[in-house]
Design a protein around this motif. Sequence first.
Motif, short mmCIF file in Angstrom:
data_model
loop_
_atom_site.label_atom_id
_atom_site.label_comp_id
_atom_site.label_asym_id
_atom_site.label_seq_id
_atom_site.Cartn_x
_atom_site.Cartn_y
_atom_site.Cartn_z
N ILE A 150 1.13 -1.23 -0.01
CA ILE A 150 -0.06 0.15 -0.11
C ILE A 150 1.02 1.35 0.05
N PRO A 151 0.65 2.07 -0.97
CA PRO A 151 1.39 3.06 -1.09
C PRO A 151 1.84 4.72 -0.38
N MET A 152 2.17 5.21 0.01
CA MET A 152 2.06 6.16 1.69
C MET A 152 1.56 5.41 2.57
N PRO A 153 1.82 4.63 2.80
CA PRO A 153 1.25 3.47 4.17
C PRO A 153 0.48 4.33 5.53
N ARG A 154 1.48 5.38 5.98
CA ARG A 154 1.70 6.61 7.24
C ARG A 154 0.28 6.83 6.89
N GLN A 155 0.27 7.33 5.34
CA GLN A 155 -1.03 8.40 5.15
C GLN A 155 -2.50 7.20 5.25
N ARG A 156 -2.26 5.91 4.38
CA ARG A 156 -3.72 5.40 4.30
C ARG A 156 -3.42 4.15 5.70
N PHE A 157 -3.61 4.57 6.68
CA PHE A 157 -3.32 4.59 7.64
C PHE A 157 -4.59 4.87 8.67
N GLU A 158 -5.01 6.33 7.91
CA GLU A 158 -5.57 7.04 8.81
C GLU A 158 -7.10 6.92 7.57
N SER A 159 -6.91 5.88 6.56
CA SER A 159 -8.29 5.99 5.84
C SER A 159 -9.29 5.13 6.34
N PHE A 160 -10.79 5.49 5.74
CA PHE A 160 -11.09 4.66 6.01
C PHE A 160 -11.88 3.33 5.06
N PRO A 161 -12.20 2.46 5.50
CA PRO A 161 -12.18 1.02 4.07
C PRO A 161 -12.42 1.87 2.64
N HIS A 162 -14.18 2.93 2.35
CA HIS A 162 -14.85 2.89 1.37
C HIS A 162 -13.57 4.57 0.80
#
Length: 333
Positions: A150-162
């Motif tokens: 998953i690219p930019m994992p630190r930012q993606r950590f904050e994402s919701f599934p949708h």
Amino acid sequence: MGDGAPLIEVKGLKVHFHTEDGVARAVDGVDFTIAPERTLGVVGESGCGKSVTARAVMGLIEPPGRIEQGEILLHLRDKVVDICRLDPRGREIRDIRGSEIAMIFQEPMTSLNPVFRIGDQIVEAILLHGGMGRSQAHERAIELLDAVGIPMPRQRFESFPHQLSGGMRQRAMIAMAMSCNPRLLIADEPTTALDVTIQAQVIDLMNALRRDFNTAIMFITHDLGVIAGMADDVVVMYSGKIVESAPVREIFHNPKHPYTQGLMNSIPSLAVWGARRLKAIDGVVPSPFAHQQGCRFAPRCSHAMEVCRARSPELLEAAPGHSAACFLHQAAP
Ligand code: SF4
């Protein structure tokens, strides 16, 4: 299958569902072994008992389903546990799920909660199994998101599934499943809903995880073509039974059971490369409620003989390491 001691041994497993309409024999006498760090492909059309077998290995059979017979032996470091004997809601099986065996599904939202951030869900999975504080688990979750591509994992950590694409959600679910470094990952049609390119990426990812985490994989699919590049061993299921079992090369180069041959003929890529005609198997899988005498594939088999309608073929070795349940490969009974 495999060289050393097994990780999972399934012996004579029968899982039936007792309903108002009768008894559905979803899994009706299945034996197989998964060795550590190997990938077992479980192939067959839907309704053949693949997913119920997987759920039994996870200890997830609930009423009206019942394990009628058999053993599922999990070889832990210091003991052997029969998963069939554990309370499906008890402490012991809950400890095994996640730390020893994890499962991913076709639809990531089966595992992901839409109202929590992806990273937090992975952190909770890590904390559930102990051994780490929250900030350490936070860093581990980012490492896992990175490990599954998953690219930019630190930012993606904050994402919701949708907020993620289907392929990324699948990767996040795999990260969550791998969070406790299980020894067996069960993947139930994980690529079926994905387009071909993303499907290939997820398969590459699973191969990489097996290498990096030393995880065994039980990969369930209706598409024999999907496992060509990843499985070590294959079992083909039909109507609740295993009809063929062999190393993957044997299955592709020398399929013995007419059902496996039919599955091969229905793989588009093989039909193109092998200049064969793409052909679906005529007929449908029999209902698990039906109690049919003889070989269950007989109504769809162009080789069916008189004996096939009278007796049920056993799964017997037809060549070293290669077994088939078909009278074409057995001495006349
Ligand atoms: Fe076909 Fe008979 Fe073999 Fe069954 S046992 S697959 S009916 S040839």
